[in-house]
Scaffold this motif. Structure first.
Motif, PDB file in Angstrom:
ATOM      1  N   ASP A   1       0.878  -1.167   0.000  1.00  0.00           N
ATOM      2  CA  ASP A   1       0.000   0.000   0.000  1.00  0.00           C
ATOM      3  C   ASP A   1       0.915   1.216   0.000  1.00  0.00           C
ATOM      4  O   ASP A   1       1.407   1.640   1.059  1.00  0.00           O
ATOM      5  CB  ASP A   1      -0.900  -0.022   1.230  1.00  0.00           C
ATOM      6  N   VAL A   2       1.166   1.755  -1.181  1.00  0.00           N
ATOM      7  CA  VAL A   2       2.194   2.783  -1.330  1.00  0.00           C
ATOM      8  C   VAL A   2       1.929   4.008  -0.459  1.00  0.00           C
ATOM      9  O   VAL A   2       2.823   4.450   0.279  1.00  0.00           O
ATOM     10  CB  VAL A   2       2.351   3.162  -2.820  1.00  0.00           C
ATOM     11  N   PRO A   3       0.729   4.617  -0.488  1.00  0.00           N
ATOM     12  CA  PRO A   3       0.524   5.802   0.358  1.00  0.00           C
ATOM     13  C   PRO A   3       0.690   5.505   1.850  1.00  0.00           C
ATOM     14  O   PRO A   3       1.287   6.293   2.583  1.00  0.00           O
ATOM     15  CB  PRO A   3      -0.903   6.237   0.020  1.00  0.00           C
ATOM     16  N   ALA A   4       0.147   4.360   2.295  1.00  0.00           N
ATOM     17  CA  ALA A   4       0.256   4.021   3.715  1.00  0.00           C
ATOM     18  C   ALA A   4       1.709   3.772   4.103  1.00  0.00           C
ATOM     19  O   ALA A   4       2.163   4.183   5.185  1.00  0.00           O
ATOM     20  CB  ALA A   4      -0.604   2.800   4.027  1.00  0.00           C
TER      21      ALA A   4
ATOM     22  N   TRP B   1       0.128  16.078   8.108  1.00  0.00           N
ATOM     23  CA  TRP B   1       0.577  14.858   7.437  1.00  0.00           C
ATOM     24  C   TRP B   1      -0.329  13.693   7.824  1.00  0.00           C
ATOM     25  O   TRP B   1      -0.304  13.176   8.924  1.00  0.00           O
ATOM     26  CB  TRP B   1       2.014  14.595   7.847  1.00  0.00           C
ATOM     27  N   ALA B   2      -1.213  13.279   6.880  1.00  0.00           N
ATOM     28  CA  ALA B   2      -2.172  12.201   7.156  1.00  0.00           C
ATOM     29  C   ALA B   2      -2.629  11.594   5.839  1.00  0.00           C
ATOM     30  O   ALA B   2      -2.505  12.208   4.774  1.00  0.00           O
ATOM     31  CB  ALA B   2      -3.367  12.742   7.938  1.00  0.00           C
TER      32      ALA B   2
ATOM     33  N   ARG C   1     -12.432  11.822  -6.242  1.00  0.00           N
ATOM     34  CA  ARG C   1     -12.277  11.378  -4.864  1.00  0.00           C
ATOM     35  C   ARG C   1     -11.014  10.542  -4.790  1.00  0.00           C
ATOM     36  O   ARG C   1     -10.890   9.534  -5.484  1.00  0.00           O
ATOM     37  CB  ARG C   1     -13.488  10.557  -4.433  1.00  0.00           C
ATOM     38  N   ARG C   2     -10.052  10.930  -3.942  1.00  0.00           N
ATOM     39  CA  ARG C   2      -8.750  10.284  -3.937  1.00  0.00           C
ATOM     40  C   ARG C   2      -8.286   9.971  -2.519  1.00  0.00           C
ATOM     41  O   ARG C   2      -8.728  10.596  -1.557  1.00  0.00           O
ATOM     42  CB  ARG C   2      -7.707  11.182  -4.610  1.00  0.00           C
ATOM     43  N   ARG C   3      -7.358   9.008  -2.431  1.00  0.00           N
ATOM     44  CA  ARG C   3      -6.638   8.772  -1.182  1.00  0.00           C
ATOM     45  C   ARG C   3      -5.434   9.706  -1.176  1.00  0.00           C
ATOM     46  O   ARG C   3      -4.492   9.529  -1.933  1.00  0.00           O
ATOM     47  CB  ARG C   3      -6.181   7.331  -1.078  1.00  0.00           C
ATOM     48  N   CYS C   4      -5.478  10.694  -0.328  1.00  0.00           N
ATOM     49  CA  CYS C   4      -4.458  11.745  -0.350  1.00  0.00           C
ATOM     50  C   CYS C   4      -3.590  11.692   0.903  1.00  0.00           C
ATOM     51  O   CYS C   4      -4.084  11.501   2.016  1.00  0.00           O
ATOM     52  CB  CYS C   4      -5.116  13.124  -0.404  1.00  0.00           C
ATOM     53  N   LEU C   5      -2.300  11.876   0.695  1.00  0.00           N
ATOM     54  CA  LEU C   5      -1.405  12.243   1.783  1.00  0.00           C
ATOM     55  C   LEU C   5      -1.460  13.761   1.855  1.00  0.00           C
ATOM     56  O   LEU C   5      -1.017  14.449   0.936  1.00  0.00           O
ATOM     57  CB  LEU C   5       0.009  11.751   1.504  1.00  0.00           C
ATOM     58  N   THR C   6      -2.069  14.283   2.911  1.00  0.00           N
ATOM     59  CA  THR C   6      -2.312  15.720   2.991  1.00  0.00           C
ATOM     60  C   THR C   6      -1.085  16.431   3.551  1.00  0.00           C
ATOM     61  O   THR C   6      -0.536  16.025   4.578  1.00  0.00           O
ATOM     62  CB  THR C   6      -3.519  16.016   3.881  1.00  0.00           C
TER      63      THR C   6
END
Length: 790
Positions: free
Chosen positions: A646-649, A664-665, A675-680
Motif C-alpha cells: 500500500d504505497v501511500p500508507a 501529514w495524514a 475522490r482520492r486517497r491523499c497524503l495531505t
C-alpha cells in the motif's frame, strides 16, 4: 420617431405575425446547426481521407452528411416550436438557438476526437471510462491537434451574424426548410445506416445522436456460463481450423540453444505498414534486410490494443484483462511465473529498458519487487545525462534506451547470461522525433507516424550492430515484435464498429533473429501471439518451461493448435473474439453485433460471413463471450505473491517531513476533480517542504512518480515547484499553479534515498494532495514529466 431600427441579428421582427417570427427563429437555428455540423463532418471526412491514408472516403462525403441534415432539421423545427412558447414574458426562441449553437460547437469538439482516435465523444469516455477525464486531453495531445476544432468553433461563431441576415430574407416556402430537411434526413439517414455504412467506415454516424444514445446505454449482458471442467476449457481453446502449413515445425536447428535473449517490443506498428507486410513500402527496409537471415512470423497477433496488456502477456504468458481494465489495478502482484522470476531461477539476469515512463499505467505495480536486475525508464535514463538526450512528454529518444541496454550488457561478466527487454516509444502518438533525424515533410498525422516507424527501424538496426560489435549476435536470440498495431488505413474494412479488433490494430510485424538457431531465412505461418514470447525465450535458452504459462514455444515442433483470443474496446462497445486459423470472430458484448472473416481470402475484413455460417456463427459468438467472462474473473481471483504494498500508507509510515507538520495524514479527499486517497500536506508561504525516504527496500521498487494536486479548489493557488531527487539524481522540475489541477514528476526508481522537494513561491500557504502511484490518482492522465527546468 417611434424607436430605433431593429438590428439585423434581432429575430423578434415585431412587424411579422407570431408564426412567421417563430419560423424564422427555426430557420436561423437550422442554418447555424447546418453550417457548423456540415463544416465539422466535412473536415472529419477529409482529415480521415488524408491523415488516415484512405482517399476513397471522399466519395462517401455526401451520404455521410445525411445525419447532419437530420440533426439540423430536427433542431430547426424544435426551435420554431419553442419560439412560440412564452415563459415569464420571454420567448424560448433564443434558448433554442443557444442549444443549436452549442450543438455546432459540440460537432467541432468531435473533430478533435476523430483526429486522435477515429471515434466520437461518448458519455462513457466523457465520464472517465478510459481512465482519464476531459482535462487530460490537454496533456495527451499537441497544440496543433486543437487547431481544426478551434477553427471550426470560430467559423460557427463568425457565421452567426450573416446567417441572421439570411434568416430575415426568406419568405414563403423557404421558411419550411427545417421541416423539409427533417423529412429528408428521416429518409436518407436510416438508409445510409442500414445499407451504406459498411462502405463509409461509419463516418455517416451522427456524433450528437451517438452521444445522446450513450447516456442511456444499459448494463452489459450477464456473464456467459463457463465450462465446468478443465477439459471443457481445453476444448474451448482448441483450434479447429489450422491448416497443415500452420502445424508445420519451425525452421530451426533442432536442439540448439543460445546463451541470451533480447526482445525489442516496438510501440504500435501494424504489419501492413512495414516493408515486411508490404515490400513496396520504405518504412522498415533495414528490418526487411535482417529478415532475409531470420524467421518472419506472418500470422503473429497482439491480443489487445493496449501497451500494458502487451507487457502483461509478455511477462506472464497469459491473456490480459479482456474488458480493458489494467492488470496493474486488477491484480498487479499476480503469481504467474513472471519473466524475471523464472529467469532468475535459472541464473539468467533480466532487465527492462523503457523509452517511456514506468509511471504511465503504473507499470511498477506489476514489474516492481520481482527479480529484475535492472529496470530503467525514460526519466531514469535522462537523469544520468540530462543534457544529452532529446526528451518529450511521452519519453526519451529511443537511442537512449538502446545505449542503456548495451551499457548494461557491458556491465555483466562474460559468464553471465541475460534476457533484456527494450521498449521504444517513438511510434506512439504524437510521434515526437529527435531534431537530427528525418521527419515528415508535411504536418500530417499519418506522415508523422510513418517517419516514426522509419526511425524505429534505424534504432533497431543500431541495437543489432551493437550486439554484433560485442560478438554477441551468434549467442543471442533477438526478437522484434510490435506490442499492437495502429488504426491507419482501417477505411478498407467493412465497418468502423470493431476498429480496434481489426487486423491493422492486431496483426503486427514479428521477426526471430539468430544465426545459430536459424541459419537460413524463412517465413513461418504458425498462428502466434504475445503469449508465446516467454515460452520461446525460455526454450531458446534451454531452460525448463513453466506449466503456468498459457503460450507455446515457437521453437517447439510438437505444438498444440489453439485459438488466439482477442479483446477490444470501441466505446461504448466491448468486443470479444478469437482467431482460429484464418477465421476471425468479433462479437459485441452487450450488443448483437457479430463479425466473422476469412483472413486467407479477405485480409481486409470486408466480407462478413455471419449469414453464411448460420448456427455455427452463433456458437462462435458464445465461445468468444464465454472466454471473455472467464478470463476476466480468473485474473481477478488468481493467486498473488502476497507482497502487495500500500504505497501511500507505507510512505506515511516511513517518510520524514522537513520541517515536520501536523497535517501529514492519509485521508480521502476531493482533489483535482476526483475522490482520492491523499497524503495531505501544507507548504508554507514562501517556504519549502521536503518528504524524505531512506532505506525502504520493500517500498522503493514501486516508486517512479509523484503527484500533487490542490485540496481546496476555492483557495488561493500560489505557484509551486516540485522536484524529486533519487539517489542523488535530480528529476525535471514540475510546476503547479492556478492554471493546473495537478502536476507530476517522474524519477529513477530509488535504491537508497528519495527526496521530494516542494517549494512555494507564493505568499499564501498551499494545501496539497500527494500521491505516489496511479491507483491513488485514478482517473487522471498526465504524460508531462515536468517543465523544461532541469
Amino acid at each position: 420617431m417611434t424607436g430605433s431600427p431593429t438590428p439585423a441579428a434581432d429575430l423578434s421582427l415585431g412587424a411579422d405575425d407570431a408564426t412567421t417570427r417563430a419560423r424564422r427563429f427555426g430557420l436561423y437555428t437550422f442554418l447555424v446547426v447546418l453550417t457548423g455540423a456540415v463544416a465539422a463532418k466535412t473536415w472529419i471526412v477529409v482529415d480521415e481521407a488524408v491523415q488516415g491514408a484512405a482517399p476513397g472516403l471522399l466519395r462517401w462525403l455526401p451520404v455521410t452528411l445525411a445525419g447532419e441534415v437530420l440533426l439540423a432539421g430536427l433542431l430547426g423545427v424544435a426551435a420554431a416550436r419553442a419560439a412560440r412558447v412564452v415563459v415569464a414574458g420571454r420567448s424560448l426562441g433564443p434558448l433554442a438557438l443557444g442549444v443549436g449553437l452549442i450543438t455546432s460547437l459540440w460537432m467541432a469538439a468531435n473533430a478533435l476526437s476523430y483526429r486522435l482516435d477515429q471515434t466520437p465523444i461518448t458519455w462513457w469516455r466523457l465520464s472517465g471510462g478510459e481512465g482519464g477525464g476531459v482535462g487530460d486531453v490537454f496533456s495527451l495531445v499537441e497544440p496543433r491537434d486543437f487547431v481544426p476544432a478551434l477553427g471550426l468553433c470560430a467559423l460557427t461563431v463568425a457565421c452567426l451574424w450573416p446567417l441572421a441576415r439570411l434568416a430575415r430574407i426568406p419568405r414563403g416556402r423557404w421558411l419550411h426548410a427545417p421541416g423539409a430537411a427533417l423529412l429528408l434526413g428521416l429518409i436518407v439517414h436510416p438508409v445510409e445506416r442500414l445499407w451504406l455504412s459498411a462502405y463509409d467506415r461509419g463516418l455517416g454516424e451522427q456524433p450528437v445522436f451517438l452521444f445522446v444514445a450513450s447516456v442511456f446505454d444499459g448494463e452489459e449482458e450477464a456473464a456467459a456460463a463457463a465450462p465446468a471442467t478443465p477439459e471443457g476449457w481445453a476444448a474451448l481453446e482448441r483450434a479447429q481450423l489450422w491448416t497443415d502449413e500452420m502445424k508445420a515445425p519451425p525452421p530451426s536447428v533442432a536442439g540448439a540453444t543460445v546463451r541470451n535473449v533480447l526482445l525489442f517490443y516496438a510501440e504500435g506498428i501494424p504489419r501492413e505498414l512495414t516493408t515486411l507486410g508490404d515490400p513496396e513500402r520504405d518504412t522498415t527496409p533495414l528490418l526487411a534486410a535482417r529478415a532475409q537471415r531470420g524467421v518472419e512470423l506472418t500470422r503473429y497477433h497482439a491480443t489487445f490494443h493496449k501497451s500494458i496488456a502487451a507487457i502483461y502477456s509478455l511477462v506472464c504468458s497469459d491473456y490480459p484483462p479482456p474488458d480493458a481494465s489494467n492488470i496493474t489495478k486488477l491484480n498487479p502482484r499476480i503469481d504467474c511465473g513472471e519473466l524475471s522470476e523464472v529467469m532468475a531461477a535459472q541464473g539468467v539476469k533480466s532487465a527492462v529498458f523503457h523509452g517511456g515512463p514506468f509511471g504511465f499505467y503504473d507499470k511498477l505495480a506489476l514489474l516492481g519487487g520481482r527479480r529484475y536486475h535492472t529496470l530503467l525508464d525514460a526519466p531514469a535514463i535522462a537523469a544520468e545525462d540530462p543534457e544529452r538526450w532529446f526528451t518529450h512528454h511521452w519519453g526519451i529518444d529511443d537511442r537512449a534506451a538502446v545505449k542503456a541496454t548495451l551499457s548494461w550488457i557491458d556491465s555483466l561478466s562474460s559468464d553471465e547470461r541475460f534476457a533484456a527487454v527494450v521498449i521504444p516509444i517513438a511510434a506512439h502518438y504524437p510521434y515526437s522525433l529527435p531534431p537530427d533525424v528525418p521527419h515528415a515533410t508535411v504536418d500530417a498525422r499519418y506522415e508523422r507516424f510513418l517517419s516514426a516507424v522509419r526511425y524505429v527501424d534505424l534504432v533497431f538496426e543500431e541495437l543489432m550492430k551493437g550486439l554484433e560489435a560485442r560478438g554477441l549476435a551468434d549467442e543471442t536470440l533477438v526478437i522484434f515484435v510490435a506490442d499492437h498495431g495502429a488504426p491507419f488505413g482501417s477505411a478498407r474494412h467493412a465497418t468502423r464498429g470493431a476498429r480496434l479488433a481489426y487486423e491493422n490494430n492486431l496483426l503486427v510485424p514479428a521477426l526471430l533473429l539468430s544465426p545459430k538457431l536459424f541459419p537460413q531465412g524463412a517465413r513461418f505461418g504458425r498462428p502466434s501471439s504475445h503469449l508465446d514470447l516467454l515460452p520461446t525465450m525460455l526454450d531458446a535458452l534451454g531452460v525448463p518451461l513453466d506449466p503456468r504459462h498459457r503460450g507455446q514455444s515457437l521453437l517447439d515442433a510438437a505444438v498444440e493448435p489453439r485459438r488466439i483470443f482477442i479483446g477490444a474496446l470501441n466505446p461504448p462497445l466491448t468486443l470479444a473474439g478469437f482467431l482460429d486459423g484464418d477465421r476471425k470472430v468479433i462479437a459485441q458484448r452487450g450488443g448483437r453485433g457479430l463479425e466473422i472473416y476469412d483472413l486467407s481470402s479477405d485480409p481486409f475484413e470486408q466480407s462478413n460471413l455471419v449469414a453464411a455460417l448460420g448456427d455455427e456463427a452463433q456458437r462462435a459468438r458464445d465461445d468468444a463471450l464465454r472466454f471473455f467472462d472467464w478470463q476476466t474473473e480468473r485474473l481477478r481471483s488468481a493467486p498473488t505473491r502476497g507482497d502487495e504494498v500500500d504505497v501511500p500508507a507505507a510512505l506515511l509510515a516511513s517518510a520524514t517531513l522537513e520541517p515536520p507538520q501536523p497535517r501529514w495524514a492519509l485521508e480521502p479527499h476531493d482533489a483535482a476533480g476526483e475522490r482520492r486517497r491523499c497524503l495531505t500536506i501544507e507548504v508554507p508561504a514562501g517556504g519549502q517542504l521536503k518528504v524524505r525516504l531512506r532505506d525502504q527496500a520493500r517500498l522503493f521498487p514501486f516508486l517512479s512518480q509523484a503527484w500533487v494536486g490542490w485540496l481546496d479548489a476555492a483557495a488561493a493557488r500560489p505557484e509551486l515547484g516540485l522536484v524529486a531527487v533519487s539517489d542523488g539524481l535530480r528529476s525535471r522540475r514540475a510546476v503547479l499553479d492556478e492554471s493546473k489541477q495537478f502536476a507530476r514528476v517522474n524519477y529513477r526508481v530509488p535504491r537508497e534515498q528519495l527526496v521530494l522537494a516542494l517549494e512555494n513561491l507564493g505568499d499564501a500557504p498551499a494545501s496539497l494532495c500527494l500521491a505516489l502511484d496511479d491507483r491513488s490518482w485514478s482517473g487522471t492522465f498526465d504524460t508531462d514529466q515536468g517543465g523544461g527546468d532541469n
